[in-house]
Motif scaffolding. Structure first.
Motif, PDB file in Angstrom:
ATOM      1  N   GLY B 176     -17.143   9.224  -0.599  1.00  0.00           N
ATOM      2  CA  GLY B 176     -16.710   9.255   0.801  1.00  0.00           C
ATOM      3  C   GLY B 176     -15.213   9.458   0.930  1.00  0.00           C
ATOM      4  N   VAL B 177     -14.456   8.651   0.224  1.00  0.00           N
ATOM      5  CA  VAL B 177     -13.003   8.728   0.390  1.00  0.00           C
ATOM      6  C   VAL B 177     -12.467  10.018  -0.219  1.00  0.00           C
ATOM      7  N   GLN B 178     -13.063  10.477  -1.304  1.00  0.00           N
ATOM      8  CA  GLN B 178     -12.601  11.735  -1.901  1.00  0.00           C
ATOM      9  C   GLN B 178     -12.860  12.907  -0.953  1.00  0.00           C
ATOM     10  N   VAL B 179     -14.016  12.910  -0.305  1.00  0.00           N
ATOM     11  CA  VAL B 179     -14.323  13.975   0.650  1.00  0.00           C
ATOM     12  C   VAL B 179     -13.347  13.898   1.825  1.00  0.00           C
ATOM     13  N   GLY B 180     -13.200  12.701   2.387  1.00  0.00           N
ATOM     14  CA  GLY B 180     -12.342  12.542   3.553  1.00  0.00           C
ATOM     15  C   GLY B 180     -10.909  12.936   3.268  1.00  0.00           C
ATOM     16  N   PHE B 181     -10.430  12.576   2.084  1.00  0.00           N
ATOM     17  CA  PHE B 181      -9.033  12.844   1.756  1.00  0.00           C
ATOM     18  C   PHE B 181      -8.811  14.315   1.415  1.00  0.00           C
ATOM     19  N   GLY B 182      -9.787  14.933   0.746  1.00  0.00           N
ATOM     20  CA  GLY B 182      -9.577  16.299   0.270  1.00  0.00           C
ATOM     21  C   GLY B 182      -9.852  17.378   1.303  1.00  0.00           C
ATOM     22  N   VAL B 183     -10.728  17.075   2.261  1.00  0.00           N
ATOM     23  CA  VAL B 183     -11.264  18.121   3.125  1.00  0.00           C
ATOM     24  C   VAL B 183     -10.169  18.873   3.893  1.00  0.00           C
ATOM     25  N   GLY B 184      -9.104  18.161   4.273  1.00  0.00           N
ATOM     26  CA  GLY B 184      -8.047  18.784   5.058  1.00  0.00           C
ATOM     27  C   GLY B 184      -7.420  19.976   4.364  1.00  0.00           C
ATOM     28  N   PHE B 185      -7.129  19.811   3.085  1.00  0.00           N
ATOM     29  CA  PHE B 185      -6.502  20.893   2.337  1.00  0.00           C
ATOM     30  C   PHE B 185      -7.435  22.091   2.216  1.00  0.00           C
ATOM     31  N   TYR B 186      -8.697  21.819   1.928  1.00  0.00           N
ATOM     32  CA  TYR B 186      -9.647  22.921   1.772  1.00  0.00           C
ATOM     33  C   TYR B 186      -9.818  23.674   3.085  1.00  0.00           C
ATOM     34  N   VAL B 187      -9.841  22.939   4.193  1.00  0.00           N
ATOM     35  CA  VAL B 187      -9.945  23.601   5.499  1.00  0.00           C
ATOM     36  C   VAL B 187      -8.769  24.544   5.684  1.00  0.00           C
ATOM     37  N   PHE B 188      -7.599  24.049   5.350  1.00  0.00           N
ATOM     38  CA  PHE B 188      -6.396  24.853   5.556  1.00  0.00           C
ATOM     39  C   PHE B 188      -6.459  26.152   4.748  1.00  0.00           C
ATOM     40  N   VAL B 189      -6.815  26.036   3.474  1.00  0.00           N
ATOM     41  CA  VAL B 189      -6.858  27.221   2.615  1.00  0.00           C
ATOM     42  C   VAL B 189      -7.947  28.186   3.079  1.00  0.00           C
ATOM     43  N   LEU B 190      -9.145  27.642   3.331  1.00  0.00           N
ATOM     44  CA  LEU B 190     -10.256  28.517   3.725  1.00  0.00           C
ATOM     45  C   LEU B 190     -10.004  29.158   5.082  1.00  0.00           C
ATOM     46  N   HIS B 191      -9.329  28.433   5.972  1.00  0.00           N
ATOM     47  CA  HIS B 191      -8.987  28.992   7.271  1.00  0.00           C
ATOM     48  C   HIS B 191      -8.129  30.239   7.098  1.00  0.00           C
ATOM     49  N   GLY B 192      -7.115  30.129   6.239  1.00  0.00           N
ATOM     50  CA  GLY B 192      -6.254  31.285   6.005  1.00  0.00           C
ATOM     51  C   GLY B 192      -7.045  32.467   5.475  1.00  0.00           C
ATOM     52  N   PHE B 193      -8.023  32.165   4.633  1.00  0.00           N
ATOM     53  CA  PHE B 193      -8.819  33.218   4.016  1.00  0.00           C
ATOM     54  C   PHE B 193      -9.773  33.857   5.034  1.00  0.00           C
ATOM     55  N   MET B 194     -10.432  32.997   5.818  1.00  0.00           N
ATOM     56  CA  MET B 194     -11.441  33.516   6.756  1.00  0.00           C
ATOM     57  C   MET B 194     -10.821  34.260   7.928  1.00  0.00           C
ATOM     58  N   ARG B 195      -9.594  33.894   8.256  1.00  0.00           N
ATOM     59  CA  ARG B 195      -8.912  34.572   9.355  1.00  0.00           C
ATOM     60  C   ARG B 195      -8.685  36.034   9.045  1.00  0.00           C
ATOM     61  N   ALA B 196      -8.574  36.333   7.758  1.00  0.00           N
ATOM     62  CA  ALA B 196      -8.276  37.708   7.350  1.00  0.00           C
ATOM     63  C   ALA B 196      -9.512  38.607   7.410  1.00  0.00           C
ATOM     64  N   ILE B 197     -10.691  38.017   7.615  1.00  0.00           N
ATOM     65  CA  ILE B 197     -11.909  38.840   7.686  1.00  0.00           C
ATOM     66  C   ILE B 197     -11.935  39.541   9.048  1.00  0.00           C
ATOM     67  N   PRO B 198     -12.144  40.859   9.064  1.00  0.00           N
ATOM     68  CA  PRO B 198     -12.070  41.609  10.332  1.00  0.00           C
ATOM     69  C   PRO B 198     -13.067  41.110  11.373  1.00  0.00           C
ATOM     70  N   ASP B 199     -12.623  41.109  12.615  1.00  0.00           N
ATOM     71  CA  ASP B 199     -13.444  40.670  13.741  1.00  0.00           C
ATOM     72  C   ASP B 199     -14.710  41.515  13.909  1.00  0.00           C
ATOM     73  N   GLU B 200     -14.582  42.813  13.620  1.00  0.00           N
ATOM     74  CA  GLU B 200     -15.670  43.757  13.914  1.00  0.00           C
ATOM     75  C   GLU B 200     -16.958  43.355  13.209  1.00  0.00           C
TER      76      GLU B 200
END
Lengths: 299, 308
Positions: B176-200
């Protein structure tokens, strides 16, 4: 055409409930395990608490106690020293290694992997490997004798004067490869045309380094700096496994002192106050990291 | 000091045969003679070889020590050349030292934590990067900020929280605590990656009647595979190597992961360096295996979210 237009409009105005859940579930997990405990941590720093009876509010009492706590002072000085030494050296050595190993050539993969391999070790395993080297009859003392420096033989971890530095070395051994990877990526991003132009202008190697490489690495430097400061303040495993902060608190860091105060002396209020000090030290870095991330998220 | 020192060989490289220099065959004003180039190559391999040897030496030492007998170490010292060979240290660490159980515990924590935190993080990143949620940016940074907090501020409350919930000393609390503590960083990285996928791509799926879940599952997740692979490799080592959270929420020895067990080994087998070394090898083996297998992803992971 019209269809695409309406699809985009609906995306902008109406967010499907399932998408909302996509954000809320992870956010709640983090809120439960991080934000809520953090708030409690700040509150507990204002209390005196043994973990059994109810916490008693003492205001800033814990913090004024720190002012007279010699162990706290040692731990604070050591933490700052750790930041400068561990941080400075891992940045310098990491950059040096990256510069040495930046060019693709035969055998480069092996050299990089060699420097990088320790990064995957746990700090506990790293610490124990080095503990064997530091033993009175260990490799380091044997090498010293072999090269005629037998007078330098030492019980490195048992001596108050050397324990702190003896703990930094394994931490560095593990960190340099990490910093190297960050710098390698940064160096790869520099346009080679810049160097060509500089060479045509007659710039020497040192000048190229100073006027092209260093300025071009600015954004990587910022990342390395943040990583180093945050890692330094979190450093715990390697000290705990090697010396537990001893002998006589000579290798004590704020993080180890916080842990032993809280979970061994069971002074949970004072331990929380020490954690707040760590937070305050880290805050500047966290804030600047977030500002950077803010700009990036905007892009 | 180190910086000026290290700049020398690089200068040599870029002066001698930099990428553009060798790619474009036009005559270079200061091309070095063939002999000096060979000399430089030799110098490079000598320097890099020595540094690598220095870096690998502790690892070689621990491998050698783990196969020596206790009597050999007692007689000749832990820093001497080996006079014996045995795998008994491994047996002692594995069976008597309880590392078998500890390794199982570590995997029981690490694998679900990696899957769960990346699963949750990818959902949040998908929602935050592909939809115009209110407070999108603020949420993203809040989550990243949580990961950047020094864990020390959370230790005491988390220990108490798991006690109150009755999961103190359970592996669930650690997950539980490992998920809660780590998730923020993964969201940040994956967000940057997914944003680059074209809207179309997404719009086409919307027109075809795909639900958000289908878009996430069938389109965005497959496209985010490189980032997910990199983060998996990286987070595996982080969680597997963790000590602080484990000793905060766990109490019983038989529930401890491998890092904590290794510290226990150190107390239990004082100066029996063959056992301690064998234990270190066992504790390092899984992450080294992940590294060797996923080296490319692993290195990419370290750069994700850092160098952009």
């Amino acid at each position: 055409m019209a269809l695409i237009g309406s699809a985009r409009r609906s995306r902008a105005t109406r967010v499907p409930p399932v998408v909302l859940a996509f954000v809320l579930v992870p956010l709640l997990a983090e809120a439960f395990w991080v934000f809520w405990p953090a708030l409690q941590g700040f509150y507990l720093s204002l209390t005196s608490w043994d973990g059994l009876t109810a916490p008693g509010f003492v205001g800033l009492g814990n913090f004024s106690e720190m002012a007279h706590d010699p162990v706290f002072r040692t731990a604070l000085v050591n933490t700052v020293l750790w930041l400068l030494l561990f941080g400075g050296l891992s940045a310098a050595l990491g950059l040096g290694a990256a510069l040495l190993l930046q060019q693709e050539r035969r055998g480069i993969g092996f050299y990089r992997a060699a420097l990088f391999l320790p990064v995957v070790f746990s700090l506990v395993a790293t610490a124990l490997v080095w503990q064997a080297m530091y033993q009175p009859d260990g490799l380091i003392n044997n090498v010293l004798s072999a090269v005629g420096l037998g007078g330098w033989r030492h019980a490195w971890l048992a001596d108050q004067d050397t324990a702190f530095y003896a703990v930094i070395v394994p931490a560095l051994w593990r960190q340099v490869g990490y910093v190297m990877v960050l710098y390698l990526a940064g160096l790869k991003g520099i346009d080679p045309v810049l160097y060509e132009a500089a060479k045509v202008d007659g710039a020497g190697r040192l000048q190229q380094f100073r006027h092209i490489t260093l300025p071009q690495l600015r954004s990587v430097n910022a990342v390395v700096l943040s990583v180093i400061v945050i890692d330094s303040l979190r450093s715990f495993d390697v000290v705990w496994a090697l010396t537990r902060g001893g002998p006589y608190h000579s290798s004590e860091l704020l993080s180890t002192y916080m842990y032993s105060t809280a979970f061994q002396s069971l002074r949970l209020g004072y331990g929380s106050a020490l954690a707040v000090v760590i937070f305050v030290l880290a805050f500047g870095v966290i804030a600047s990291y977030l500002v950077r991330a803010f700009r990036e998220a905007d892009r | 000091m180190t910086v000026t020192h290290a700049s020398a060989p690089v200068g040599k490289d870029s002066g001698g045969d930099s990428g553009t220099g060798s790619a474009a065959p036009r005559p270079h004003p200061r091309r070095p003679a063939l002999g000096s180039r060979a000399l430089r190559t030799a110098g490079f391999h000598l320097t890099a070889g020595m540094v690598s040897a220095l870096w690998l030496l502790p690892i070689a030492l621990v491998l050698v020590t783990s196969t020596r007998t206790f009597d050999d170490i007692a007689a000749h010292g832990v820093g001497s050349l080996p006079h014996s060979f045995t795998l008994d240290g491994f047996r002692q660490a594995w069976v008597d030292g309880g590392q078998q159980q500890a390794l199982v515990n570590s995997m029981l924590v690490t694998v679900p934590t990696v899957l769960l935190s990346l699963g949750l993080a990818s959902m949040a990143a998908f929602a935050l990067s592909r939809y115009d949620l209110p407070l999108r940016r603020a949420l993203l940074l809040l989550m990243l900020g949580g990961n950047l907090l020094p864990p020390q501020i959370l230790l005491i409350p988390v220990a108490k929280l798991s006690e109150v919930m009755g999961i103190h000393d359970q592996l669930y609390a650690l997950i539980g605590v490992q998920v809660g503590f780590g998730v923020g960083f993964y969201v940040f990285v994956l967000h940057g990656f997914m944003r680059a996928i074209p809207d179309e791509i997404q719009q086409a799926a919307v027109i075809d009647g795909a639900s958000p879940w289908q878009i996430y599952r069938r389109i965005i997740m497959p496209l985010a595979r490189p980032a997910l692979a990199a983060l998996s490799a990286l987070s595996f080592t982080w969680i597997f190597n963790d000590l602080l959270w484990a000793i905060t929420v766990l109490r019983t020895d038989t529930r401890m992961p491998i890092t904590a067990s290794l510290i226990g080994l150190q107390g239990q087998y004082v100066s029996m360096w063959n056992v301690i070394a064998a234990g270190s090898v066992i504790a390092a083996a899984p992450t080294v295996a992940v590294f060797l297998r996923f080296q490319r992803h692993f290195v990419a992971g370290l750069n994700l979210g850092a160098v952009k």
